[in-house]
Design an enzyme around this catalytic site. Structure first.
Site, PDB file in Angstrom:
ATOM      1  N   HIS A  62       0.813  -1.221   0.000  1.00 37.63           N
ATOM      2  CA  HIS A  62       0.000   0.000   0.000  1.00 37.63           C
ATOM      3  C   HIS A  62       0.845   1.269   0.000  1.00 37.63           C
ATOM      4  O   HIS A  62       0.352   2.342  -0.379  1.00 37.63           O
ATOM      5  CB  HIS A  62      -0.939  -0.003   1.207  1.00 37.63           C
ATOM      6  CG  HIS A  62      -2.215   0.755   0.977  1.00 37.63           C
ATOM      7  ND1 HIS A  62      -2.288   1.890   0.197  1.00 37.63           N
ATOM      8  CD2 HIS A  62      -3.470   0.547   1.442  1.00 37.63           C
ATOM      9  CE1 HIS A  62      -3.531   2.348   0.185  1.00 37.63           C
ATOM     10  NE2 HIS A  62      -4.270   1.542   0.935  1.00 37.63           N
ATOM     11  N   ASP A  84     -10.621  -5.279 -17.687  1.00 35.29           N
ATOM     12  CA  ASP A  84     -10.980  -6.310 -18.675  1.00 35.29           C
ATOM     13  C   ASP A  84      -9.725  -6.696 -19.445  1.00 35.29           C
ATOM     14  O   ASP A  84      -9.228  -5.924 -20.264  1.00 35.29           O
ATOM     15  CB  ASP A  84     -12.058  -5.763 -19.612  1.00 35.29           C
ATOM     16  CG  ASP A  84     -12.472  -6.750 -20.688  1.00 35.29           C
ATOM     17  OD1 ASP A  84     -11.905  -7.854 -20.746  1.00 35.29           O
ATOM     18  OD2 ASP A  84     -13.355  -6.400 -21.496  1.00 35.29           O
TER      19      ASP A  84
END
Length: 456
Positions: free
Chosen positions: A167, A381
């Site tokens: 992170h 995608d």
């Protein structure tokens, strides 16, 4: 390695490998920002993406593991710091040694379909370590791979893409930007649609640093922390119909609050009651505020993939929060968000430097929420269509996430995973029902089965 985790379901993994940039990249040391470099962000967080077998014409007959592996290597040419390793400098300052050592990648196969997973598509994921294996020695912050990726083929032709990221290197927006670059490479592009920008100095402390705001998000206000064992982990689904019913409980002047403000305030109150804090004890909620865009005048350019957010903290005595109507909590949340400005963000960066990056948020009485509904996770995608679920594998300690979700009846809503001690979780369920309008409990919130865990 073969692993059985439920009713004969198997995952077979190959040995982890390192994927390096396809072409030579600069060898240099880059400092991360003082917003990146805070103790509270020194952890890794896993996300899961579930894909059906719905390839585009160009992907017909192609192997998603091979396509994604090659695309990662190409994307790392542009995002080469992610292929490096973190090290500490003076005053614990983190920096990236861009050495092209690579990111960890695991190829895996499963003997089941998406349909067989049923409700296990939503967090908390009971088989997380099978879909993203915790490679020994990879879980640290310093000197470890900054990304761990596993792609698991399913017998139905679909696959599961799992990623665990450090992170301190990026936030959810930054991660999605990198994933979209992998998407671009998988589709045959030569460069990312959105070119990555480093420029971490934009969110560095001033010289000299000066703390000009009160930062309750880092107050060590309670000494008795939440225990880390015997924790219950549940997801709560809030339908749009149920959220509307909850909004009807607000006074007229608050009905225009955002869905995030409403649900955050509601959960904060219920969670505080469940924890049974003392009347005078401070309950705190921190919402993560994205500082990209024109509103905060931070001049963060498109393509910046570092952490570009700060915590907006709200505090209340537990008794006041628990006994007042929900409008009380909503007003506090709205006020805190309205006070967020550039000076607050600069002050937070200065605080990190002055305190040597050693301060972090407390856990007892604290609730941290990140809204991931609009960061673009569901739009990633690789050529097989958009994922049927994309989001975190669950809550992380006191941190919960709001994620778009469609339940088994096709109803859209918001999914919120929460971790609490087992006894507090049982009380939370009762409070969630008790604070709803009579007769609308099922409309507002549906709860999945408990998963008991000691560590995500």
């Amino acid at each position: 390695m073969v692993f059985t985790f439920s009713q004969g379901l198997l995952v077979t993994r190959k040995a982890p490998e390192l994927i390096v940039p396809e072409r030579p990249t600069p060898r240099e040391v880059k400092q991360i920002s003082d917003i990146d470099d805070q103790e509270s962000l020194r952890f890794q967080i896993p996300l899961l993406f579930f894909y059906k077998n719905d390839p585009s014409p160009s992907m017909q007959g192609r192997d998603p593991v091979k396509v994604i592996r090659e695309a990662i290597s190409k994307a790392l040419v542009f995002y080469y710091p992610l292929a490096g390793r973190l090290k500490e400098g003076y005053n614990r300052k983190l920096m990236v040694e861009c050495n092209a050592e690579g990111v960890l990648f695991i190829e895996a196969d499963a003997n089941f379909t998406l349909e067989q997973l049923r409700d296990d598509l939503q967090p908390p994921c009971p088989y997380l370590n099978q879909l993203i294996y915790d490679v020994p020695g990879s879980e640290g912050i310093l000197g470890c791979p900054l990304l761990l990726i596993q792609v698991t083929r399913l017998t139905c032709g679909g696959f599961i893409f799992a990623i665990r990221f450090n992170h301190t290197m990026c936030d959810a927006f930054g991660l999605v930007q990198f994933l979209k670059a992998i998407e671009d490479m998988a589709r045959g592009e030569r460069s990312p649609t959105l070119f990555p920008i480093w420029q971490r100095q934009i969110l560095n402390a001033r010289n000299p640093p000066q703390v000009t705001c009160i930062h309750h998000e880092y107050d060590a206000i309670n000494t008795n922390e939440v225990p880390s064992d015997n924790m219950a982990h549940k997801s709560f689904f809030f339908s749009l119909k149920g959220i509307k019913a909850l909004r009807n409980q607000l006074p007229f002047h608050l009905k225009d609050c955002s869905t995030f403000e409403l649900l955050l305030a509601f959960l904060w109150k219920c969670r505080t009651i469940a924890l049974k804090l003392q009347p005078e004890e401070i309950a705190k909620v921190c919402c993560i505020v994205n500082v990209r865009g024109k509103r905060y005048e931070m001049d963060i350019p498109p393509g910046y993939y570092g952490n570009a957010f700060t915590f907006s903290a709200v505090c209340s005595k537990a008794e006041q929060l628990c006994k007042n109507p929900i409008g009380y909590a909503v007003e506090l949340v709205k006020k805190a968000k309205a006070q967020m400005n550039e000076e607050y963000i600069r002050s937070a960066a200065d605080l990190m430097v002055i305190k040597g990056r050693r301060i972090k948020f407390s856990t007892r009485g604290n609730f941290i929420v990140s809204d991931l509904r609009n960061v673009g996770l569901g739009d990633v995608d690789f050529g097989w269509g958009k994922p049927i679920y994309a989001g975190t594998a669950g809550a992380v300690a006191v941190i919960s996430f709001f994620t778009k979700y469609q339940n088994k009846n096709g109803e859209p809503g918001i999914l919120v995973p929460i971790c609490l001690p087992q006894s507090a979780m049982e009380r939370l369920q009762e409070e969630l029902k008790g604070l709803m309008i009579q007769g609308s409990a099922e409309d507002l919130c549906n709860i999945n089965q408990t998963q008991i865990f000691s560590k995500l």
